[in-house]
Design a protein around this motif. Sequence first.
Motif: not given
Lengths: 305, 833
Positions: B596, B599-600, B754-755, B758, B775
């Motif tokens: 993971r 990931l960005p 990230n969540t 968001v 989610k």
Amino acid sequence: MDHVIPEKQIAEIKCKQGAVRAVRFNADGNYCLTCGSDKSVKLWNPSRQLLLKTYGGHGYEVLDAQASSDNSQICSGGMDKLVVLFDVASGNSLRKYRGHAGTVNCVKFNEESTVVLSGSIDCTIKAWDCRSRSTNPIQTMDDPKDSVTSLEVSDHEILAGSADGHIRRFDLRMGKLFVDTIGKSVSCVTFTRDGQCVLVGTLDSTLRLMDKDTGEMLNEYTGHKNKDYKIDSCLNHRDTHILSGSEDGCVYIWDLVESKLVRTLEHKDQPVVHSLSFHPEEVCLLTAARDTMYVWKSQFAPDAT
Amino acid sequence: MDDDDESYIFLGSQLEPYDDDEPRKKLMSPADLQVRDSKGRVRFHGAFTGGFSAGYFNTAGSKEGFVPTTFSSSKKDKAEKIRANPEDFMDDEDLGEHGIKPKSFLTTDQFSSEQRKQVRTKTADALSRGSLISGEEALMDLIIPERLTIGVKILRLMGWKDGQGVGPRLKRKKKAKPKPGIKLYGCALPEPSEDEDDVPEFLENIKFAPKDVCPISFQAKDNVHGIGYRGLDPQLALPSTHINLFSSNQPSKQKSIGGQAFGVGALEDEDDDIYTVDNISSYDITMGEDEEHLFGWTAPSSQRKGQHQKPLEYVGKVLPGFTLSSIPLKKNKLPEPLPIPRNFKAHHKFTKCSSAGTEMKHNAVTRALVLGEKPIRTQDSSTEKLPPDRKENSITPEREKRRSRFSSPKVNPDLTTVSNVLDGSPLDTSSSRFSRTASEFKPFLKDAQKQERYDKYLTLVKENKKDAYEQAVLASGHLTEWEQDQEKEEFMKASRFYRPLQGLMASRFTTAKFEDGKTVPEAEQTVVDERVKATEMKMYGKLTHDSFEWHPDRVLCKRFNVSDPYPDSSLVGVPKVKHGSSFDYMFSVQGIEQTRLALPPPPPEILKEKTPDLPVSSKQATESQQIHKEHPKSIFSSLFEKKNENQVSVSDKVDSSQQNESMVVSDVNKEEQPTEDLFKAIFKNTDTEDSSSSSDDDEVNTDKTTSGRPERIPSLDRIQTSHQEVQNSARSMSPMVHSGNHGNDNERVNPSSNTDTVRNQAASDGFDNMNNSQKVTSFDQAIDSLRKRKHKSENRDKHKKKKRKKEKHKVTKHRTDKKKKKHSHSQSRHKHS
């Protein structure tokens, strides 16, 4: 070729039930269900954009629902940890299955609609008997190590995708459990309509088409964005294309064999398209974004009146 | 025809000639027949046509029915006092021959022949009692009854007279006496009476009518009383009128009105007269027999002539209808008693029990066996349920090696009681579906030989052998006596303590394979890593495809219309014990998490908070981190360590599991921060739905958690409260075990952060309650976000003073926010629930 792709937006229905968590066609595709964050499930006629009935009974957001094969019942699961069985005609809840320790992510009927299967954040899949009055699950499958995000049921198999990066296929006929390691948290699993392959959507913005029996990867589909949310993916009615929602407000459509992106369906002003459902026989796609449900049909289809 | 008429006699009336052409008359069913009275009127009607005798023609003389007379009285015409007689309400039928009050002359019952007979017997009784002849009765005979039965009429026509017997006339003749040689069987014949014996000579030629014989009524004996039993006649014993005891015992002839004021119903018995007067006459004061019991039995009485007196030895009444036999019964000959030996002593002396050797001292098991009770399944016997393949699997040569590598002499069997306690199962629960067998718990893994001995010991104990340990040791046999004693005790304890985990917990925990404090060999991780690596290399296929045996429930198979693949097995689920499955997963997740990382990267503000170098400022967190680093396998290691110290005390209290639990829980309570931190992390998670999306709210929240800890965090006291709650908490913990573990390597930046971004965006958009997507939730994320929050709160502590005033304002604001949020369905809830 283009007539199998639903690329024309026919209708845009404001569901008025908060965020639409899921949209699902019924078995014959004449009706559809939407699950709202206002604890309700709504039954629609998508072709005429008619709201037929609203089902209340949940204590919290409804995350998934499915209509039984004879259209007489609806099962739904939500964040109130309940699995509820509704009577379609009367709108009453026939059963409320309490047993999950956490949010119920997904619910599915079996082929005969005698059993409801539910996958939950509590790492279990539970099978509930609709026939008996028992409130206990028939069986609890606690093999997943993390939240069960997606379920799929065929006549003799139960397929579950889990956030632990595995898909598990419980084969009742053989009495076996097949575990395929995908490596990334699985957000959606779907059987192809021929039942030979499994489409797996994962949180690394990838869809994989896996061979059901050997666990080999047949194809990979990328281009969309899926990193946080539980984004649905599905196949079209003839298994020729693969569709998936995305976190950029589009629906992506790939050719199944060539894994080439064929089209994207843009949803105006929508950040995420997270749920979609394809008609079982016709070129018709339902998508859900925020509080809106969209109906897409072939470009030759007449406009909705 | 005329000739025929002469030669035949016709009896009865001639049938009408039968005509074929005429339609046959239908036979009437009895139901269709109508009942008509003498005048040919229909008397019974259906219920809906008037009922019994209803209607104009039957009863009331008018169409309107019965009209009651109206009362009218005037000065001139005073109303007469109308006195209704019963006859006024009777119709002609009632007054007719068969009615209630016939008007024509009829013979009353009194004078019918049957009645007369009774009268005659009565008078006979009176005569025999020597009373005065009542004139009334004598005169009764003078009146000839009008009606006689047809039988009597015929008999009279034939020359029969009253008082005679029926039959041809007979000469009186001497009866031949029975010959003495002939034996008679059965009832004794009636003895010839004397007057029959000597008939006067002048009567010899005259024929007499036979004697009238009163019929003997033989009543069937339909009760269960003894023969001849008669119940006490209350009328005899308790006369209702007062009688002077010393007056003559002849009851007075005067009739008096007595009895009850109200009639006694036909179905009721008359009540006993409670005001009774005893009468001496009702007592039998004579020694002899009274003749009244003969009841017309014509057999001569035994008393006549006193010929056959009752034998003296016979006491009691002779039953009516019976006579005493003249021939006395022969007495049964009894064999002579056996001669008593000379040396016989009447008293028995008990010799002292010689079978002292055979007497058994029973323990619970043998006693149960003797009594035929079902033996209680102990943990020892549960080994027999172990499938053979698992036995083989459990000790593979590789593991054996590893074990020896990490072997240590000291083993503490009591450690595992902790797992029991956590499981929450009392010690003597029988094994459930999911239970594992005792032999899967290898308490002496580190000493292979010892473990072997222990296994052997278990099997021997299972076979109920007394010297199980001795036999187990015999094979290896190089231990000193002292060592053996020690080990024996250890084994006994171990076999008692090592019990399988049950239910949900069983699948969530595993026994430690390595000693605490040792580093886990890398080899352990490789299997899982391979899979993850394979997925990374997109080499899906054999490497990533596993299959296990899985037993679906019978009902599930039925519902799916699939035949049960394992019809004989009662097992449900995956039969293979998940040895370290959750831990295996942990490593696999580590793998996932590492991937993971590719990931960005998350937005900078989160990176700031979660820089890998930055240690978690919370002291607790660092401590827990250290501990987890040291003992990566077992998060309960600290518990175990504590247990070591408390070993003796715990082992003393093994009898009651409840006590044991409380012990351990209290240990947990005493535990230092790390464990509490763990608990807190877990329990806090459930509360996180309160965490709101806006950062301001977050602040307030965390402040609340730190300041108001007692209410916010389910304290350990609560865990202590009850056994049940321990189980619950353990349950709620269970899925987190792995996440708690791998969540502590802080150098990893979790992309799930990230969540938050968001979420924040959503909040700032003002689209809070309309979160549009769901989610993918996982526990690691939840834990991570928790950690983040804690971290935030620590940072914030510094600025606390500054902000205090501001916050006060915010708290109130937050409350209102919270209310709103209850209605809205924020994403955070969705995520954390």
